[in-house]
Design an enzyme around this catalytic site. Structure first.
Site, mmCIF file in Angstrom:
data_model
loop_
_atom_site.group_PDB
_atom_site.id
_atom_site.type_symbol
_atom_site.label_atom_id
_atom_site.label_comp_id
_atom_site.label_asym_id
_atom_site.label_seq_id
_atom_site.Cartn_x
_atom_site.Cartn_y
_atom_site.Cartn_z
ATOM 1 N N THR A 1 16.224 1.366 0.936
ATOM 2 C CA THR A 1 16.695 0.403 -0.073
ATOM 3 C C THR A 1 18.133 0.676 -0.502
ATOM 4 O O THR A 1 18.878 -0.254 -0.817
ATOM 5 C CB THR A 1 15.792 0.400 -1.323
ATOM 6 O OG1 THR A 1 15.828 1.684 -1.964
ATOM 7 C CG2 THR A 1 14.356 0.054 -0.957
ATOM 8 N N LEU B 1 19.428 -3.406 -3.307
ATOM 9 C CA LEU B 1 18.343 -4.386 -3.385
ATOM 10 C C LEU B 1 16.996 -3.691 -3.171
ATOM 11 O O LEU B 1 16.236 -4.010 -2.243
ATOM 12 C CB LEU B 1 18.573 -5.493 -2.358
ATOM 13 C CG LEU B 1 19.848 -6.319 -2.574
ATOM 14 C CD1 LEU B 1 20.066 -7.285 -1.415
ATOM 15 C CD2 LEU B 1 19.783 -7.085 -3.898
ATOM 16 N N HIS B 2 16.696 -2.734 -4.070
ATOM 17 C CA HIS B 2 15.454 -1.964 -3.943
ATOM 18 C C HIS B 2 14.231 -2.881 -3.885
ATOM 19 O O HIS B 2 13.511 -2.926 -2.886
ATOM 20 C CB HIS B 2 15.296 -1.015 -5.138
ATOM 21 C CG HIS B 2 16.386 -0.030 -5.328
ATOM 22 N ND1 HIS B 2 16.713 0.927 -4.390
ATOM 23 C CD2 HIS B 2 17.244 0.168 -6.372
ATOM 24 C CE1 HIS B 2 17.709 1.666 -4.842
ATOM 25 N NE2 HIS B 2 18.050 1.232 -6.042
ATOM 26 N N ASP B 3 13.973 -3.578 -4.966
ATOM 27 C CA ASP B 3 12.774 -4.408 -5.059
ATOM 28 C C ASP B 3 12.828 -5.639 -4.162
ATOM 29 O O ASP B 3 11.799 -6.016 -3.567
ATOM 30 C CB ASP B 3 12.519 -4.801 -6.514
ATOM 31 C CG ASP B 3 12.151 -3.608 -7.378
ATOM 32 O OD1 ASP B 3 11.644 -2.609 -6.828
ATOM 33 O OD2 ASP B 3 12.374 -3.653 -8.603
#
Length: 324
Positions: free
Chosen positions: A205, A252-254
């Site tokens: 991520t 943009l982890h999630d």
């Protein structure tokens, strides 16, 4: 393509907000419910934020939103307001419109009376093997649902988890990613459960960095509500990133976890025996994956974890979906 039915468990959170926008703008997904959990902000704020995002999206039929756990299983609650702002959405609560009123008034939508755990188990029981969970926050709700009714929870198709790091490099401590650190006991129970799990961790991520330039290029000629919202919430993350790392950008982890639910080929997954450290003075919340290469792996629950990502392809995909 047939819709993939999902429940999104979340603690919005700036990147959670971006993830929800991606999910609702992707025809491959059918979001059956949103469940909220204490994490980036306390539960009350997380629930308000989920409702706020739905109002910005102005969906004709928004899914039910159910409140979940206000506390981790064992630990004290942990918040990340220093990253996500006092309101969890980049301090958009203080923004005003041209008339001086709030740019984002308190949402008029309300959560349902059913708890997150009850709603998760009800939906899984009604549609065995047809619904996946995308877990974007601490895994408290997921662990409680699993332990409350193992038979009903076993009907989940898959749990896609944004959390941990196979390489052992954390973001809230030297070894722990925020979601696992916020409730390591829940994370351990879920990881060890034998449930089909795909872990989308910091290994990948952090390589999906949305820059101010890329966002500005995608919003330059737009005046719509969603574009304004994305710009407003992201600015806080850009600011914090510049202060902490000397590089302005929003990982943009999630959104990547949502992206994997849409298209598995964004990442490369490998199988590992794994657990989460719950007690370590230096390692609490650390995802410990057995990365030893052996002819015969010891028995025990395994997870699939992302070890590589097509970063540029995913960032472009995110922008094309979030800002079509």
């Amino acid at each position: 393509m047939q819709d993939r039915r999902v429940i999104i468990d979340t603690d919005p959170g700036i990147d959670d907000a971006l993830a929800l926008i991606l999910a609702f703008n992707s025809p491959e997904l059918k979001v059956e419910a949103i469940t909220t959990v204490s994490g980036n902000v306390p539960l009350e704020d997380a629930t308000r934020n989920a409702l706020q995002i739905l109002e910005v999206l102005d969906l004709p039929e928004p899914p039910p939103v159910a409140c979940g756990a206000a506390w981790p299983i064992v630990r004290e609650p942990l918040a990340a307001r220093h990253v996500h702002g006092e309101d969890g959405l980049g301090d958009i609560a203080v923004l005003t419109n041209a008339g001086g009123g709030p740019r984002y008034p308190r949402p008029t939508l309300s959560p349902v009376g059913t708890s997150a755990v009850e709603l998760i188990l009800s939906l899984l029981s009604e549609s065995p093997g047809e619904i996946s969970i995308i877990a974007l926050g601490p895994l408290t709700n997921i662990a409680l649902a699993l332990e409350s009714n193992p038979a009903a929870f076993s009907q989940v198709q898959e749990v896609i988890v944004m959390g941990g790091a196979v390489n052992g490099i954390g973001n809230v401590t030297e070894t722990a990613e925020f979601n696992f650190y916020a409730d390591p006991d829940a994370a351990s129970r879920v990881i060890r459960s034998g449930t089909p799990i795909a872990v989308i961790g910091l290994d990948v991520t952090t390589r999906t960095l949305l820059t101010p330039a890329a966002l500005e290029a995608s919003t330059r000629d737009r005046r719509d509500r969603v574009a304004e919202f994305i710009t407003d919430v992201s600015s806080k993350y850009f600011e914090v990133s510049l202060q902490r790392r000397g590089l302005s950008g929003c990982p943009l982890h999630d959104p990547l976890a949502v992206g994997v639910a849409i298209d598995r080929s964004f990442v490369t997954l490998e199988s590992f025996r794994a657990d989460v450290e719950t007690e370590g003075h230096l390692t609490a919340g650390m995802l410990v994956a057995d990365r030893r290469k052996r002819a015969a792996q010891p028995a025990g629950p395994t997870i699939r974890a992302a070890v590589d990502v097509q970063s540029e392809r995913f960032i472009n995909f995110f922008l094309s979906r979030a800002l079509p």
